[in-house]
Design an enzyme around this catalytic site. Sequence first.
Site, PDB file in Angstrom:
ATOM      1  N   GLU A  51       0.823  -1.220   0.000  1.00 39.19           N
ATOM      2  CA  GLU A  51       0.000   0.000   0.000  1.00 39.19           C
ATOM      3  C   GLU A  51       0.854   1.265   0.000  1.00 39.19           C
ATOM      4  O   GLU A  51       0.462   2.277  -0.584  1.00 39.19           O
ATOM      5  CB  GLU A  51      -0.938   0.008   1.222  1.00 39.19           C
ATOM      6  CG  GLU A  51      -2.048  -1.027   1.160  1.00 39.19           C
ATOM      7  CD  GLU A  51      -1.678  -2.357   1.787  1.00 39.19           C
ATOM      8  OE1 GLU A  51      -2.577  -3.207   1.952  1.00 39.19           O
ATOM      9  OE2 GLU A  51      -0.479  -2.555   2.124  1.00 39.19           O
ATOM     10  N   PHE A 113     -11.725  -6.820  14.063  1.00 41.22           N
ATOM     11  CA  PHE A 113     -10.638  -7.311  13.219  1.00 41.22           C
ATOM     12  C   PHE A 113     -10.324  -6.298  12.121  1.00 41.22           C
ATOM     13  O   PHE A 113     -11.207  -5.855  11.401  1.00 41.22           O
ATOM     14  CB  PHE A 113     -11.019  -8.657  12.610  1.00 41.22           C
ATOM     15  CG  PHE A 113      -9.981  -9.195  11.659  1.00 41.22           C
ATOM     16  CD1 PHE A 113      -8.741  -9.626  12.124  1.00 41.22           C
ATOM     17  CD2 PHE A 113     -10.227  -9.259  10.297  1.00 41.22           C
ATOM     18  CE1 PHE A 113      -7.768 -10.118  11.269  1.00 41.22           C
ATOM     19  CE2 PHE A 113      -9.262  -9.755   9.419  1.00 41.22           C
ATOM     20  CZ  PHE A 113      -8.034 -10.182   9.905  1.00 41.22           C
ATOM     21  N   GLN A 114      -9.063  -5.927  12.009  1.00 38.04           N
ATOM     22  CA  GLN A 114      -8.559  -4.969  11.029  1.00 38.04           C
ATOM     23  C   GLN A 114      -9.284  -3.624  11.119  1.00 38.04           C
ATOM     24  O   GLN A 114      -9.487  -2.945  10.116  1.00 38.04           O
ATOM     25  CB  GLN A 114      -8.641  -5.535   9.598  1.00 38.04           C
ATOM     26  CG  GLN A 114      -7.633  -6.658   9.373  1.00 38.04           C
ATOM     27  CD  GLN A 114      -7.445  -7.013   7.910  1.00 38.04           C
ATOM     28  OE1 GLN A 114      -8.344  -6.822   7.088  1.00 38.04           O
ATOM     29  NE2 GLN A 114      -6.285  -7.561   7.577  1.00 38.04           N
ATOM     30  N   MET A 469      24.632   9.589   2.703  1.00 38.43           N
ATOM     31  CA  MET A 469      24.458  10.916   3.285  1.00 38.43           C
ATOM     32  C   MET A 469      24.716  10.903   4.789  1.00 38.43           C
ATOM     33  O   MET A 469      25.371  11.795   5.324  1.00 38.43           O
ATOM     34  CB  MET A 469      23.054  11.443   2.995  1.00 38.43           C
ATOM     35  CG  MET A 469      22.868  12.905   3.374  1.00 38.43           C
ATOM     36  SD  MET A 469      23.918  14.016   2.415  1.00 38.43           S
ATOM     37  CE  MET A 469      22.874  14.290   0.976  1.00 38.43           C
TER      38      MET A 469
END
Length: 560
Positions: A51, A113-114, A469
Site C-alpha cells: 500500500e 478485526f482490522q 548521506m
Amino acid sequence: MLLTGAQIIMECLLEQKVDTVFGYPGGAVLNIYDALYEYSDRINHILTAHEQGAAHAADGYARSSGKTGVCIATSGPGATNLVTGIATAYMDSVPMVAITGNVNRDLLGLDSFQEVDITGITMPITKHNYIVKRVEDLADTIREAFFIANEGRKGPVLIDIPKDVTGAKFEYIPKETKAKDSRPLPPKEWMDRAAELLKNSKRPLIYAGGGVLLSNAAPELKKLAEQLDAPVSCSLMCQGGFDQTDERYIGMMGMHGTKTASLAIAGCDLLVAVGTRFSDRVTCNTSLFATHCPILQIDIDPAEFNKNVDVEIRLSGDAKAVLQALLPMFPQMEHKTWMESIGGWKAEFPLIQHTDSENGVTPQMVLEKLSELTQSEAILTTEVGQHQMWAAQFYDFKHPRQFITSGGLGTMGFGLGASIGAQVANPDKQVINIAGDGSFHMNANELSTAAKYNIPIIELLFNNEVLGMVRQWQKLFYDGRFSQTTLEKKTDYEKLAEAYGVTAMTIAAKDDIEPVLRAALAEQGPVFINCIIDRDLNVLPMVPAGASVEEPMLEIDWKA
C-alpha cells in the site's frame, strides 16, 4: 439512478476525470473492488506490491501530470501502510485523495478485526479527512475531497468508508466538477510597494520554490527573470521550474546549493522569493539568512510569511496570478555589472566531482551522460540521500514536473513507486528513478509491479554499499565512526531484478556508462542498472549545521 455506495465512488471518480487509481484489495474494500471490476473499461487500476507503493505511485502520478492522484487501501494495516505516503504528499503540497475501507458501522470502536481509526491517525498529515457513515453523504464528500485537495495550497485528503456504506444503495445524481476557487490578488498598496522594490534594485536575485510548479507559473517566472534582468536559483522542489540550461540559472540554494548561489545571496540587494517556504535546508542558519537585504515573498499560504524568515513585502496569492499582475507594474530592467559578476562566479566555481576509486565512475559522469542521451527531456524520480542531491545537481532539467522527489519528509523508498505513477501518467516519456542501495531495499518489491504491467521505467541504482548521506555526516561530525551506515548486504542486484522479471544491467567502469545507458533507454520494458560507485564520494558543496548559507564547504579532507 439507484447505485451501491461502491458504484457511486466510481461515478464520482469519473466526474473528477480520474482515469487511474493505485491500490491493494482487502476485506473492507471488497465492494469497491467489485465495482472497479465493473468499471475496468473506464478506470485503470494498478495493483502495487504494498500500500505504501500505491500512495507513492499516486503521488508521482499527481506531481508529473498536475492531476489529482488516487490510491485505495483496505482497513487496518492496509490503511496504516498509506500513512508515510500521505505524509510525503502533505509535506510537498501534492493533491491526492486516499480512499480507505473500514469495518461495518456497527463494529466501529469495538477493536474489531482490522479496525483502526485512520481519520484520527492521519488528521495531522492531511488537509482534511472524512469518515462517511451515510451513503447519502458519499457523493458530495468525494466531490468536496477533490476540491479541497486542489484548493489553495494543495495537499492530500483521506476518505474512510465503512464496508456496509459501500454496499448500501442510494440515488446517484451526476454533478459537474466544482471549479477551482479564484484567490484574490494582494492589496494594491502591497503590489505598488513590491513594484518599487523591483524598480530600485541594482542586484536582484530570484529564488523559486515548488509553488511555481504547483501554480503552473514557470512561464511567468521566466518572464520575471528576463524583465528584472536577474539570476535565478531554485529549491530542490522547483527543479525544472526554470530552464537549467538558461544562462541566468545559478543552481540550487541551501545546504547543498552551488557556490554561485551562496555568493549571489551574499551580494544581492533584493531577494525575490516565489512559491517557497524557506525550509531549514535552504536557510541553514536562519538568523544569518539574507539579513542584509529586503525580501519580497510571493506565496499562496499566508502562514508561511515570517514563519522562518522575516520578509519586507508579503504578496499572498497564487504565484501565477500575482506574477501576471506584477509584471506590467515595472519596466524592463538592466543589471549588466551584476549579471557579469554572476557569470564570473559560475565559471570560477563549477560543480566537479572527483573520485579515487578504481572504476573511476562518478554520478556526475552518469547523470550528465543521461541528460545528453535523453536530451534533458526525461522525468527523473528519486529516493532520498546523496543520489537525490546528485540528480538535482547534474541533470539539466528544462521543464516543470521533470523532477519528482520527496523534499519535505525525505522519504527513503519513495522514488520507485513514484516512477511507476509518473510513467503511467506520461506513457510517451522516459521515466528514470535515481536510487541509492539503502533506499532501494526499502521498497524493492515494487519492481514486481513494473514487471507485471511492463512499465518501462529505468531503476538506476548508485551502489556504494553505504548510507552515503548519513556516512558523510559521520565523517565530518562523528570522527569517522560509521555506526550502522556500512551496509555491505549480500544482495545480488542483477539476480534480484531478473527474479522480479526486470532486465538487469551493470555499470562497473567508465567505459560502461554510455553503452549501458543507451541499451537501457532502448528497452521496451523495465530495466535495472547497478552502477557501482566509490563509498567515499560526497555531496558538495555542503553547509554544515549552524553555519551561514553564504559559507559552504567546497571540499572535505576528513582524514586530515
